[in-house]
Design a protein around this motif. Structure first.
Motif, short mmCIF file in Angstrom:
data_model
loop_
_atom_site.label_atom_id
_atom_site.label_comp_id
_atom_site.label_asym_id
_atom_site.label_seq_id
_atom_site.Cartn_x
_atom_site.Cartn_y
_atom_site.Cartn_z
N ILE A 59 0.84 -1.20 0.00
CA ILE A 59 0.00 0.00 0.00
C ILE A 59 0.87 1.25 0.00
CG2 ILE A 59 -1.61 1.38 1.38
CD1 ILE A 59 -2.91 -1.24 2.27
N ALA A 60 1.87 1.28 0.86
CA ALA A 60 2.72 2.47 1.00
C ALA A 60 3.45 2.78 -0.29
CB ALA A 60 3.71 2.27 2.14
N LEU A 61 4.08 1.78 -0.91
CA LEU A 61 4.87 2.02 -2.11
C LEU A 61 4.00 2.38 -3.31
CD1 LEU A 61 7.54 -0.83 -1.84
CD2 LEU A 61 7.81 1.60 -1.30
N LEU A 62 2.87 1.73 -3.45
CA LEU A 62 2.00 2.01 -4.59
C LEU A 62 1.30 3.36 -4.44
CD1 LEU A 62 0.46 -1.49 -5.41
CD2 LEU A 62 2.46 -0.36 -6.40
N VAL A 63 0.93 3.73 -3.23
CA VAL A 63 0.34 5.05 -3.00
C VAL A 63 1.36 6.14 -3.33
CG1 VAL A 63 -0.41 6.64 -1.18
CG2 VAL A 63 -1.44 4.37 -1.35
N ALA A 64 2.64 5.90 -3.03
CA ALA A 64 3.68 6.86 -3.37
C ALA A 64 3.74 7.09 -4.88
CB ALA A 64 5.03 6.37 -2.86
N LYS A 116 16.24 5.98 -17.57
CA LYS A 116 15.89 7.23 -16.88
C LYS A 116 14.54 7.11 -16.17
CE LYS A 116 18.52 10.60 -19.57
NZ LYS A 116 18.49 11.77 -20.46
N THR A 117 13.58 6.44 -16.78
CA THR A 117 12.27 6.26 -16.13
C THR A 117 12.42 5.44 -14.86
OG1 THR A 117 11.78 4.31 -17.48
CG2 THR A 117 11.02 6.43 -18.30
N LEU A 118 13.31 4.45 -14.88
CA LEU A 118 13.52 3.63 -13.69
C LEU A 118 14.30 4.40 -12.62
CD1 LEU A 118 14.34 0.19 -15.36
CD2 LEU A 118 12.19 0.93 -14.30
N VAL A 119 15.18 5.30 -13.07
CA VAL A 119 15.88 6.17 -12.12
C VAL A 119 14.87 7.04 -11.37
CG1 VAL A 119 17.43 8.15 -11.93
CG2 VAL A 119 18.07 6.20 -13.34
N VAL A 120 13.88 7.54 -12.08
CA VAL A 120 12.84 8.35 -11.44
C VAL A 120 12.06 7.52 -10.45
CG1 VAL A 120 10.72 9.65 -11.85
CG2 VAL A 120 12.66 9.95 -13.37
N LEU A 121 11.70 6.29 -10.82
CA LEU A 121 10.96 5.41 -9.90
C LEU A 121 11.77 5.14 -8.64
CD1 LEU A 121 8.55 3.58 -9.27
CD2 LEU A 121 9.71 1.75 -10.54
N ALA A 122 13.05 4.79 -8.82
CA ALA A 122 13.91 4.53 -7.66
C ALA A 122 14.06 5.79 -6.81
CB ALA A 122 15.27 4.03 -8.12
N GLY A 123 14.18 6.93 -7.49
CA GLY A 123 14.35 8.19 -6.77
C GLY A 123 13.13 8.55 -5.95
N LEU A 124 11.93 8.39 -6.51
CA LEU A 124 10.74 8.78 -5.74
C LEU A 124 10.53 7.85 -4.56
CD1 LEU A 124 7.65 7.28 -5.95
CD2 LEU A 124 8.15 7.60 -8.37
N TRP A 125 10.82 6.55 -4.72
CA TRP A 125 10.72 5.65 -3.57
C TRP A 125 11.79 5.96 -2.53
CZ3 TRP A 125 9.54 0.55 -6.66
CH2 TRP A 125 8.14 0.40 -6.77
N GLY A 126 12.98 6.39 -3.00
CA GLY A 126 14.01 6.78 -2.06
C GLY A 126 13.60 8.00 -1.25
N ILE A 182 -8.53 6.01 -3.54
CA ILE A 182 -7.59 5.01 -3.02
C ILE A 182 -6.94 5.43 -1.72
CG2 ILE A 182 -5.63 5.91 -4.34
CD1 ILE A 182 -6.48 2.23 -3.62
N ILE A 183 -6.66 6.71 -1.53
CA ILE A 183 -6.01 7.15 -0.30
C ILE A 183 -6.93 6.92 0.90
CG2 ILE A 183 -4.91 9.07 0.90
CD1 ILE A 183 -3.42 8.09 -1.57
N ALA A 184 -8.19 7.32 0.75
CA ALA A 184 -9.15 7.08 1.84
C ALA A 184 -9.29 5.60 2.13
CB ALA A 184 -10.51 7.67 1.46
N ALA A 185 -9.35 4.77 1.09
CA ALA A 185 -9.52 3.33 1.28
C ALA A 185 -8.30 2.71 1.96
CB ALA A 185 -9.77 2.66 -0.07
N SER A 186 -7.10 3.07 1.48
CA SER A 186 -5.89 2.46 2.03
C SER A 186 -5.63 2.90 3.47
CB SER A 186 -4.69 2.80 1.14
OG SER A 186 -4.53 4.20 1.02
#
Length: 627
Positions: free
Chosen positions: A64-69, A222-232, A343-347
């Protein structure tokens, strides 16, 4: 069955059901959340009992946490600060004053109507503050409302999610720990928002610099760098203060979008696909764990609580927050009705239910059931009725008037004057100083339309039509594409050859064989008449006759009035009975009269022309019938 295989099957079923729901939603043109909730409930313990989210254990909270991010980052990345600036006052009020009104109103309704204890009631009010960007964006894809309303709904959905989620956590801490000092509560909220916003802004700036300079990286990487960066960034903010990560991801998306990276289109596509998958998985899992019996146990009190939120609290919030704005009453009514929870309210409600149960506090399951009832009713009722209400209030994108025209020529000036005389906002753009019209009542920009700032100054964000009609067809297509990407006006028309390749969102102007230089010359030589005609009972004969004149390039359809809306004629226009067509008729007589009379100019007057009104085909058919 082996535990690993069982968990694998749970994920497989979840993904298949989620994507299946998305496919059905695309087919029937209804927001996907409706079918995600339906499929999740059917597969869950209440019906088929195939999905058991509890088997994921703590993995469910991590998922939930990672996908909501990802969802919140994509929402922030899609926001356009230029458009938000035009509604900043209303938007600011909705995410501040509106939040306060919602939490108070929702809490009072839950206490008085659902008989929740005060603490649990206000926790419900905090949970339903959020409106859900995913649901809003899905709804706005099917319901094309005017840009001002759409911008407010999109901006509110994205910005209020982290605020609402953090506010709910603060209220939960009050419930769990008994903290009631309002200054401490406010300080806690501001601290979490500040930590998240700061980390998100700095981290996204560093990420943007890296992506600009790291030319050795492929676009896919680059798209994967963005994904890793936002999760970081999310993980860092969460480590410092819980739920601060939500604000970090939204701010990161907004800041990274401001960098205008060359890979922006690829990033949007990748994050959009990832968000669709994230929403699909989360809603299926969360709704599968929902108890239908728990919702029914709420009784009429739960139903009346949600109705109070929809019909009393939301309108109060909107009208209070837009009191001094330039929104009209029709726009305010639409905003008052559209506030689907997502989704935010539900999660967050699902996580809170677990935490409250673990602490031995009653009400966890009830508050989750009431939040899901709110989601179901707001999504279903508002999704089904949104288009009808927009049509009734006349705030659809198609109802938006005004135009921005690129290219100052005799024809474009004629169109501008005709639209201006109807009281519409008109702006002309051209790079040639000599093209400046003598009409002082027309707003003209002698600058390049490739400059986004010029398009903004011309008012493209708030008008209904963009028309590119320079003498260069390739430039026209580039301008039209830029207008779509930056401002997405309801109608985008361009002058280009019939065999040119253009986006499906770009319509050809006037006719497929239209020659701009020819008709501009006709106008300069006064070799035209300006006429109007209405399609009536003799529709087929009128249409056939006009089509023949258009094909022979004797008539040029210019504007079409339908349902009191005057629009530039696209090349593929389909006429209807009751339409009023404004056209140009090529007639060299005015030029001859001008020469003989020594006049330099013949003013075009809109009139019904006998050359068009008297249909030869009709007369021939009458003569044959009388024989």
């Amino acid at each position: 069955m082996d535990a690993t295989l069982a968990t694998t099957l749970q994920i497989v079923i979840t993904v298949m059901a989620g994507i299946g729901a998305q496919v059905v939603a695309e087919w029937v043109q209804i927001p996907a959340i409706v079918f995600l909730l339906l499929f999740g409930v059917i597969l869950g313990s209440s019906v088929l009992n195939w999905l058991h989210p509890d088997q994921l254990g703590t993995g469910l909270e991590v998922l939930i946490a990672l996908l909501v991010a990802v969802i919140l980052f994509e929402g922030g990345f899609n926001l356009q600060l230029r458009e938000l600036g035009r509604v900043s006052g209303s938007l600011r009020n909705l995410v501040t004053i509106g939040t306060l009104i919602t939490i108070l109103g929702g809490g009072l309704a839950a206490h008085w109507l659902s008989e929740f204890p005060w603490a649990i009631a206000f926790l419900y009010g905090a949970l339903v503050v959020v409106t859900g960007p995913v649901v809003i964006n899905s709804l706005l894809r099917h319901v094309k409302v005017d840009r001002q309303v759409a911008t407010i709904l999109e901006g509110e959905g994205v910005l209020i999610d982290p605020i609402g989620a953090i506010l709910a956590v603060v209220v939960l801490n009050v419930v769990l720990n008994g903290q009631s000092n309002p200054f401490n509560i406010a300080g806690d909220l501001i601290f979490r928002l500040g930590i998240g916003g700061g980390i998100g802004a700095v981290g996204a700036w560093l990420m943007g610099v890296l992506l600009r300079r790291a030319t050795f990286l492929s676009e896919d990487l680059k798209t994967l760098v963005v994904l890793a960066g936002l999760w970081g960034l999310f993980g860092l903010a969460q480590t410092i203060r819980s739920e601060a990560g939500l604000m970090a991801t939204v701010v990161a998306g907004i800041v990274l979008r401001a960098f205008a990276l060359p890979e922006e289109r690829l990033l949007k596509r990748f994050k959009g696909q990832l968000t669709t998958l994230a929403v699909s998985v989360l809603f299926i899992l969360l709704s599968a764990d929902l108890s239908i019996a728990g919702i029914l146990a709420l009784g009429w009190g739960g139903l009346f609580t949600v109705f109070a939120l929809m019909f009393v609290v939301r309108p109060m919030s909107v009208f209070a927050c837009t009191w001094k704005s330039d929104l009209n009453w029709r726009q305010k009514i639409f905003l008052s009705w559209i506030a689907p929870r997502g989704i935010i309210a539900a999660s967050v409600a699902s996580i809170f239910a677990i935490l409250l149960t673990q602490r031995g506090i009653n009400g966890g399951d009830s508050i989750k059931a009431l939040v899901f009832l709110t989601i179901i009713l707001t999504v279903v009722l508002q999704s089904v009725s949104a288009q009808m209400l927009a049509n009734l209030l006349k705030i659809t994108a198609e109802d938006t008037t005004g135009a921005v025209i690129v290219g100052c020529s005799p024809l474009s000036l004629l169109i501008a004057r005709l639209l201006r005389d109807r009281g519409e906002s008109i702006a002309l753009i051209d790079t040639d100083p000599d093209s400046y019209p003598t009409d002082a009542n027309l707003k003209v920009f002698i600058r390049s339309a490739l400059d986004t700032d010029v398009l903004e100054e011309a008012g493209l964000a708030s008008v209904g039509t963009f028309l590119a009609m320079t003498n260069n067809s390739e430039v026209n297509l580039v301008l039209a594409q830029r207008a779509i990407e930056e401002f997405a006006p309801p109608r985008v028309l361009s002058v280009f050859p019939a065999d040119a390749t253009a986006s499906i969102k770009i319509q050809g102007a006037f006719t497929s064989q239209f020659n701009l230089k020819t008709w501009n010359q006709f106008l300069s030589d006064n070799a035209v008449k300006l006429g109007e005609t209405e399609f009536g009972e003799n529709f087929e004969a009128q249409q056939a006759y006009l089509r023949s004149l258009i094909d022979s390039e004797t008539v040029l359809p210019v504007l079409l009035e339908r349902d009191n809306s005057l629009q530039v004629c696209p090349a593929e226009m389909t006429w209807q009975v009751g339409d009023r067509l404004i056209y140009l008729l090529h007639d060299p007589k005015p030029k001859l009269l001008k020469v003989l009379g020594g006049s330099n100019q013949t003013k075009l007057t809109l009139e019904k022309l006998s050359e068009i009104e008297e249909i030869p085909v009709l007369e021939a058919s009458v003569d044959e019938s009388s024989v």
